[in-house]
Design a protein around this motif. Structure first.
Motif, PDB file in Angstrom:
ATOM      1  N   LEU A  66       0.827  -1.203   0.000  1.00 20.29           N
ATOM      2  CA  LEU A  66       0.000   0.000   0.000  1.00 20.29           C
ATOM      3  C   LEU A  66       0.865   1.259   0.000  1.00 20.29           C
ATOM      4  CD1 LEU A  66      -2.832   1.280   0.227  1.00 20.29           C
ATOM      5  CD2 LEU A  66      -2.586   1.139   2.707  1.00 20.29           C
ATOM      6  N   LEU A  67       1.843   1.311   0.879  1.00 19.03           N
ATOM      7  CA  LEU A  67       2.704   2.494   0.967  1.00 19.03           C
ATOM      8  C   LEU A  67       3.545   2.666  -0.286  1.00 19.03           C
ATOM      9  CD1 LEU A  67       3.847   2.212   4.694  1.00 19.03           C
ATOM     10  CD2 LEU A  67       2.252   3.874   3.712  1.00 19.03           C
ATOM     11  N   SER A  68       4.048   1.549  -0.830  1.00 18.05           N
ATOM     12  CA  SER A  68       4.836   1.627  -2.061  1.00 18.05           C
ATOM     13  C   SER A  68       3.972   2.060  -3.237  1.00 18.05           C
ATOM     14  CB  SER A  68       5.480   0.262  -2.348  1.00 18.05           C
ATOM     15  OG  SER A  68       6.343   0.344  -3.461  1.00 18.05           O
ATOM     16  N   GLY A  69       2.720   1.574  -3.273  1.00 19.65           N
ATOM     17  CA  GLY A  69       1.801   1.970  -4.335  1.00 19.65           C
ATOM     18  C   GLY A  69       1.430   3.441  -4.243  1.00 19.65           C
ATOM     19  N   LEU A  70       1.241   3.951  -3.034  1.00 22.19           N
ATOM     20  CA  LEU A  70       0.965   5.374  -2.852  1.00 22.19           C
ATOM     21  C   LEU A  70       2.159   6.213  -3.304  1.00 22.19           C
ATOM     22  CD1 LEU A  70      -0.781   5.330   0.643  1.00 22.19           C
ATOM     23  CD2 LEU A  70      -1.852   5.976  -1.529  1.00 22.19           C
ATOM     24  N   ALA A  71       3.356   5.769  -2.956  1.00 16.57           N
ATOM     25  CA  ALA A  71       4.561   6.496  -3.365  1.00 16.57           C
ATOM     26  C   ALA A  71       4.681   6.532  -4.887  1.00 16.57           C
ATOM     27  CB  ALA A  71       5.800   5.836  -2.749  1.00 16.57           C
ATOM     28  N   ALA A  72       4.371   5.403  -5.536  1.00 16.96           N
ATOM     29  CA  ALA A  72       4.468   5.348  -6.994  1.00 16.96           C
ATOM     30  C   ALA A  72       3.447   6.267  -7.652  1.00 16.96           C
ATOM     31  CB  ALA A  72       4.260   3.914  -7.474  1.00 16.96           C
ATOM     32  N   GLY A  73       2.217   6.275  -7.151  1.00 18.18           N
ATOM     33  CA  GLY A  73       1.200   7.141  -7.724  1.00 18.18           C
ATOM     34  C   GLY A  73       1.561   8.610  -7.597  1.00 18.18           C
ATOM     35  N   LEU A  74       2.090   9.006  -6.440  1.00 13.66           N
ATOM     36  CA  LEU A  74       2.526  10.383  -6.254  1.00 13.66           C
ATOM     37  C   LEU A  74       3.690  10.715  -7.183  1.00 13.66           C
ATOM     38  CD1 LEU A  74       2.362  10.624  -2.353  1.00 13.66           C
ATOM     39  CD2 LEU A  74       0.810  11.717  -3.988  1.00 13.66           C
ATOM     40  N   SER A  75       4.621   9.787  -7.317  1.00 13.22           N
ATOM     41  CA  SER A  75       5.781  10.022  -8.187  1.00 13.22           C
ATOM     42  C   SER A  75       5.378  10.193  -9.642  1.00 13.22           C
ATOM     43  CB  SER A  75       6.775   8.861  -8.062  1.00 13.22           C
ATOM     44  OG  SER A  75       7.300   8.760  -6.752  1.00 13.22           O
ATOM     45  N   LEU A 150      -3.190  -1.187  -7.356  1.00 15.80           N
ATOM     46  CA  LEU A 150      -4.034  -0.372  -8.233  1.00 15.80           C
ATOM     47  C   LEU A 150      -4.766   0.704  -7.436  1.00 15.80           C
ATOM     48  CD1 LEU A 150      -5.261   0.278 -10.962  1.00 15.80           C
ATOM     49  CD2 LEU A 150      -6.976  -1.516 -10.563  1.00 15.80           C
ATOM     50  N   VAL A 151      -5.393   0.319  -6.335  1.00 19.60           N
ATOM     51  CA  VAL A 151      -6.120   1.295  -5.509  1.00 19.60           C
ATOM     52  C   VAL A 151      -5.163   2.368  -4.992  1.00 19.60           C
ATOM     53  CG1 VAL A 151      -7.376   1.620  -3.353  1.00 19.60           C
ATOM     54  CG2 VAL A 151      -7.973  -0.277  -4.866  1.00 19.60           C
ATOM     55  N   ALA A 152      -3.996   1.955  -4.505  1.00 18.05           N
ATOM     56  CA  ALA A 152      -3.029   2.912  -3.968  1.00 18.05           C
ATOM     57  C   ALA A 152      -2.541   3.861  -5.058  1.00 18.05           C
ATOM     58  CB  ALA A 152      -1.850   2.169  -3.344  1.00 18.05           C
ATOM     59  N   ASN A 153      -2.221   3.334  -6.233  1.00 21.95           N
ATOM     60  CA  ASN A 153      -1.780   4.179  -7.348  1.00 21.95           C
ATOM     61  C   ASN A 153      -2.828   5.216  -7.716  1.00 21.95           C
ATOM     62  OD1 ASN A 153       0.103   1.739  -9.397  1.00 21.95           O
ATOM     63  ND2 ASN A 153       0.646   2.802  -7.511  1.00 21.95           N
ATOM     64  N   ILE A 154      -4.082   4.764  -7.859  1.00 19.23           N
ATOM     65  CA  ILE A 154      -5.147   5.660  -8.298  1.00 19.23           C
ATOM     66  C   ILE A 154      -5.437   6.740  -7.256  1.00 19.23           C
ATOM     67  CG2 ILE A 154      -7.591   5.800  -8.906  1.00 19.23           C
ATOM     68  CD1 ILE A 154      -5.803   4.619 -11.082  1.00 19.23           C
ATOM     69  N   VAL A 155      -5.514   6.358  -5.992  1.00 19.15           N
ATOM     70  CA  VAL A 155      -5.755   7.343  -4.931  1.00 19.15           C
ATOM     71  C   VAL A 155      -4.646   8.396  -4.906  1.00 19.15           C
ATOM     72  CG1 VAL A 155      -5.852   7.672  -2.424  1.00 19.15           C
ATOM     73  CG2 VAL A 155      -7.159   5.824  -3.493  1.00 19.15           C
ATOM     74  N   ALA A 156      -3.409   7.958  -5.043  1.00 16.87           N
ATOM     75  CA  ALA A 156      -2.279   8.892  -5.000  1.00 16.87           C
ATOM     76  C   ALA A 156      -2.289   9.840  -6.194  1.00 16.87           C
ATOM     77  CB  ALA A 156      -0.967   8.113  -4.944  1.00 16.87           C
ATOM     78  N   THR A 157      -2.650   9.335  -7.383  1.00 11.08           N
ATOM     79  CA  THR A 157      -2.707  10.223  -8.549  1.00 11.08           C
ATOM     80  C   THR A 157      -3.806  11.272  -8.379  1.00 11.08           C
ATOM     81  OG1 THR A 157      -4.151   8.662  -9.744  1.00 11.08           O
ATOM     82  CG2 THR A 157      -1.785   8.499 -10.150  1.00 11.08           C
ATOM     83  N   TRP A 158      -4.928  10.871  -7.767  1.00 10.30           N
ATOM     84  CA  TRP A 158      -6.001  11.843  -7.510  1.00 10.30           C
ATOM     85  C   TRP A 158      -5.540  12.920  -6.532  1.00 10.30           C
ATOM     86  CZ3 TRP A 158      -8.753  12.320  -2.744  1.00 10.30           C
ATOM     87  CH2 TRP A 158      -9.757  13.294  -2.780  1.00 10.30           C
ATOM     88  N   ILE A 159      -4.839  12.527  -5.481  1.00  9.18           N
ATOM     89  CA  ILE A 159      -4.330  13.493  -4.505  1.00  9.18           C
ATOM     90  C   ILE A 159      -3.380  14.478  -5.186  1.00  9.18           C
ATOM     91  CG2 ILE A 159      -2.866  13.759  -2.454  1.00  9.18           C
ATOM     92  CD1 ILE A 159      -3.980  11.062  -1.477  1.00  9.18           C
ATOM     93  N   PHE A 160      -2.467  13.962  -6.001  1.00 10.87           N
ATOM     94  CA  PHE A 160      -1.493  14.823  -6.680  1.00 10.87           C
ATOM     95  C   PHE A 160      -2.208  15.803  -7.602  1.00 10.87           C
ATOM     96  CE2 PHE A 160       1.698  16.245  -9.586  1.00 10.87           C
ATOM     97  CZ  PHE A 160       2.905  16.167  -8.909  1.00 10.87           C
ATOM     98  N   ALA A 161      -3.164  15.282  -8.393  1.00  9.84           N
ATOM     99  CA  ALA A 161      -3.887  16.139  -9.332  1.00  9.84           C
ATOM    100  C   ALA A 161      -4.673  17.217  -8.597  1.00  9.84           C
ATOM    101  CB  ALA A 161      -4.821  15.289 -10.195  1.00  9.84           C
ATOM    102  N   ALA A 162      -5.294  16.857  -7.470  1.00 12.94           N
ATOM    103  CA  ALA A 162      -6.073  17.830  -6.700  1.00 12.94           C
ATOM    104  C   ALA A 162      -5.184  18.957  -6.164  1.00 12.94           C
ATOM    105  CB  ALA A 162      -6.789  17.131  -5.553  1.00 12.94           C
TER     106      ALA A 162
END
Length: 291
Positions: A66-75, A150-162
């Protein structure tokens, strides 16, 4: 006479070396070592390297994934950021997209070199253990990894975009560039987006396949493959989600457009491209050697 006994089973036959010189029995030991040092890794060795990495990823805890997926989505947000900055500051010319597209590669560089969990990479790495083991336990582990990442990546991309949409972090002309770049993710019909996504999934999984044998050229491999994805306008689920969410957050697209015109067709295409065109084909080519 063998070493087997009722209490001690016979040891399994040792697999032949991956060294291509082993196929030439009249070579000396020194010659074999020299050939091994100068030879490219063969397909079986690349397969086993990635399969071992896949087994390691499948053993990670849910919190680590989860944490690695969040980091990847933000990156991955830096792909839109750098591409948008270049787009905003370059003069209008026919070559402008060719230069600004280099910005798209930055997110992938951070994710791949930082060993963060990106969903599209996982259309190859954990699939090789699944094709090798072919059991329910491995399938459940793959589903768990895919779902969490997938969930972690998508959530992180939404946070970054917002964040970039609703703050004054970037100048208005840069935000305008973000919007111009992002519109391409919802511009094509469903079938065309699926096809573009197949090519993106194919290329990203190929990048993962190439990296074990790239040695010092890994940076170049990542840059070239992801640059091709960018200039080809191919649909990548995570990089494109930053674009799609930016449109949603700025009122330039609806949630329905994001889901129907981008997310669903891109998810299908990326999975097909990575699993069918890279994982399955490359597994098939090495099965005789592994057996």
């Amino acid at each position: 006479m063998t070493d087997a006994s009722p209490d001690r089973p016979a040891e399994p036959k040792q697999r032949d070396s991956f060294n291509p010189a082993e196929k030439t029995p009249d070579l000396s030991s020194k010659e074999r070592k020299t050939i091994e040092a100068q030879s490219r890794p063969n397909a079986a060795l690349i397969h086993e390297t990635i399969r071992a990495e896949g087994e390691s990823e499948l053993d990670r805890t849910a919190s680590a994934l989860l944490l690695s997926g969040l980091a990847a989505g933000l990156s991955m947000g830096f792909s839109l950021t750098v591409e948008g900055l270049l787009h905003a500051h370059l003069p209008d010319a026919s070559w402008k997209p060719l230069v600004s597209s280099f910005g798209y590669t930055i997110g992938f560089l951070i994710v791949v070199l930082g060993r963060q969990q990106l969903f599209t990479e996982n259309t190859l790495t954990p699939i090789l253990p699944l094709l090798h083991n072919r059991d329910g336990r491995t399938l459940l582990r793959v589903v768990k990894l895919w779902a969490i990442v997938l969930v972690a990546n998508i959530v992180a991309t939404w946070i970054f975009a917002a964040v970039i949409a609703h703050t004054s972090l970037f100048a208005p002309e840069v935000k305008q560039a973000f919007g111009e770049i992002s519109h391409k993710v919802v511009a094509s019909p469903f079938g065309t987006t699926v096809l573009k996504a197949i090519f993106a999934g194919w290329l990203i999984a190929l990048m993962v396949w190439l990296l074990p044998g790239a040695d010092s050229a890994r940076l170049l491999v990542i840059l070239i493959i992801t640059y091709v994805v960018a200039i080809g306008g191919f649909s990548h689920l995570i990089a494109g989600s930053v674009d799609g969410f930016y449109l949603v957050e700025t009122g330039q697209a609806t949630w329905t457009e994001y889901v129907v015109r981008f997310f669903l067709p891109t998810l299908v295409g990326n999975v097909l491209g990575g699993v069918a065109l890279v994982a399955a084909l490359n597994f098939g080519q090495v099965v005789p050697e592994l057996q």
